[in-house]
Design an enzyme around this catalytic site. Structure first.
Site, PDB file in Angstrom:
ATOM      1  N   THR A 125       6.299 120.398  76.558  1.00 29.04           N
ATOM      2  CA  THR A 125       5.927 120.872  77.838  1.00 29.04           C
ATOM      3  C   THR A 125       4.981 122.451  77.154  1.00 29.04           C
ATOM      4  O   THR A 125       5.453 122.515  75.819  1.00 29.04           O
ATOM      5  CB  THR A 125       6.357 121.113  79.129  1.00 29.04           C
ATOM      6  OG1 THR A 125       6.164 122.528  79.611  1.00 29.04           O
ATOM      7  CG2 THR A 125       7.403 121.868  78.553  1.00 29.04           C
ATOM      8  N   TYR A 149      15.008 124.038  81.901  1.00 24.69           N
ATOM      9  CA  TYR A 149      13.970 122.983  81.711  1.00 24.69           C
ATOM     10  C   TYR A 149      13.224 123.166  79.913  1.00 24.69           C
ATOM     11  O   TYR A 149      13.000 121.703  79.469  1.00 24.69           O
ATOM     12  CB  TYR A 149      12.444 123.296  82.136  1.00 24.69           C
ATOM     13  CG  TYR A 149      11.411 121.918  82.381  1.00 24.69           C
ATOM     14  CD1 TYR A 149      11.950 120.146  82.461  1.00 24.69           C
ATOM     15  CD2 TYR A 149      10.830 123.093  82.604  1.00 24.69           C
ATOM     16  CE1 TYR A 149      10.165 119.689  81.929  1.00 24.69           C
ATOM     17  CE2 TYR A 149       9.092 122.029  82.130  1.00 24.69           C
ATOM     18  CZ  TYR A 149       9.273 120.153  81.696  1.00 24.69           C
ATOM     19  OH  TYR A 149       7.952 119.762  81.475  1.00 24.69           O
TER      20      TYR A 149
END
Length: 335
Positions: A125, A149
């Site tokens: 990501t 995250y």
């Protein structure tokens, strides 16, 4: 570019294949004549999204179960989507994210080493970059994630890099920007509970199945004051994973690349697109900035093109909304 089966492994395990991007990738595999094997604990995914091959319901942290799946199906390569992926949730429940995302990654890599599977494509990501010091974001941009995250994804990349240095493992870490859109045939779509992505929230607000959209900050240093993000169609993402698998199957070196379009759209531009495509106004209300939201995140997609031959095709924002909308119309009827 049409991929030949000769450039893809025949027995592929897709972790998290019951989720949004994973299910779209499974459909792309099926279109190449390959039956994917899905492993998913269904904590966030949907059983009915697994349509193109067997589903093994198991948690990646269960090493015996993972070993069983790898050996029973004679797996040759893995595409690893399974992870918790809510930034906000990771801020209030960090241990959950470290346990699930890194625990699952650790067990998966141990099982791959034990079974001799040495090719993995990893769903990473742009959150690994944090707040960038320049735009567009290249792969050389420092990776300084600002939430748990993003940190779990960065550590997962480190785990892959270290394992590759110590063994014959080869990997592709694909750093997504903002996944958007849905299957153009409306066979599968985006279902998150709760939903946090902008385009679905705007569509749901327009169709009355969700509250008014919140605009988090209108005073950013951008042309219209709202955040800018690089939206990439989920079907383009699926194709990028096929190209990454083909690269590894053909003996290519490990790599890490950005997946984006290279152009950004603001929150207000997304609202305008939803209004134009749906013919409905999007009710919204102003809200304070969210902590840690960068003003703009836009990818430099050059390396993905140079190494994989990947370039986003479905770049039009209206097209992304158009492909997503039928799913949310169906979902509205189900509510």
């Amino acid at each position: 570019m049409t991929l030949s089966q000769h450039h893809l492994p025949k027995r592929i395990l897709v972790t998290g294949g019951a989720g949004y991007i994973g299910s779209h990738f499974c459909k792309a595999l099926a279109q190449e004549g390959i039956e994917p094997v899905v492993i998913d604990n269904l904590s966030r995914g949907h059983k009915d999204a697994v349509k193109w091959g067997p589903l093994e319901v198991a948690d990646l942290r269960d090493r015996e179960a993972v070993m069983r799946v790898l050996t029973r199906h004679e797996i040759e390569a893995v595409v690893h989507f399974a992870a918790l992926a809510y930034v906000g949730e990771s801020m209030v429940r960090p241990q959950l994210y470290y346990d699930n995302n890194l625990g699952g990654m650790s067990v998966l890599m141990s099982a791959l080493a034990a079974t001799g599977v040495n090719k993995i494509v990893f769903s990473s990501t742009c959150a690994t970059y944090g707040i960038p010091d320049h735009l567009p974001i290249t792969e050389e941009t420092p990776q300084n994630p600002i939430n748990p995250y993003g940190r779990t994804k960065l550590v997962s990349e480190w785990m892959l890099r270290d394992a590759a240095a110590a063994s014959d493992l080869r990997y592709a870490a694909l750093r997504y920007f903002n996944a958007a859109g849905a299957d153009s045939e409306a066979e599968i779509g985006e279902r998150h509970l709760p939903e946090t992505h902008l385009i679905p929230l705007a569509l749901m607000a327009a169709f009355g199945s969700a509250p008014p959209l919140k605009l988090f900050g209108t005073d950013y240093d951008t042309p219209d004051g709202t955040c800018i993000r690089d939206y990439i169609h989920v079907e383009d993402l699926a194709r990028a994973h096929l190209l990454a698998l083909s690269h590894l199957e053909s003996g290519g070196d490990s790599l890490a690349v950005n997946l984006g379009t290279g152009t950004g759209a603001s929150v207000r531009e997304v609202i305008d697109a939803v209004t134009a495509v749906s013919g409905r106004s999007v009710p919204y209300e102003l809200a304070p900035r969210r902590e840690g939201d960068p003003a703009a995140l836009v990818a430099d997609p050059t390396r993905a093109f140079e190494i994989l031959g990947f370039r986003a095709r479905l770049r039009d924002l209206n097209r992304m909304v158009e492909d997503a909308m039928p799913w949310f119309q169906v979902e509205t009827e189900r509510v």
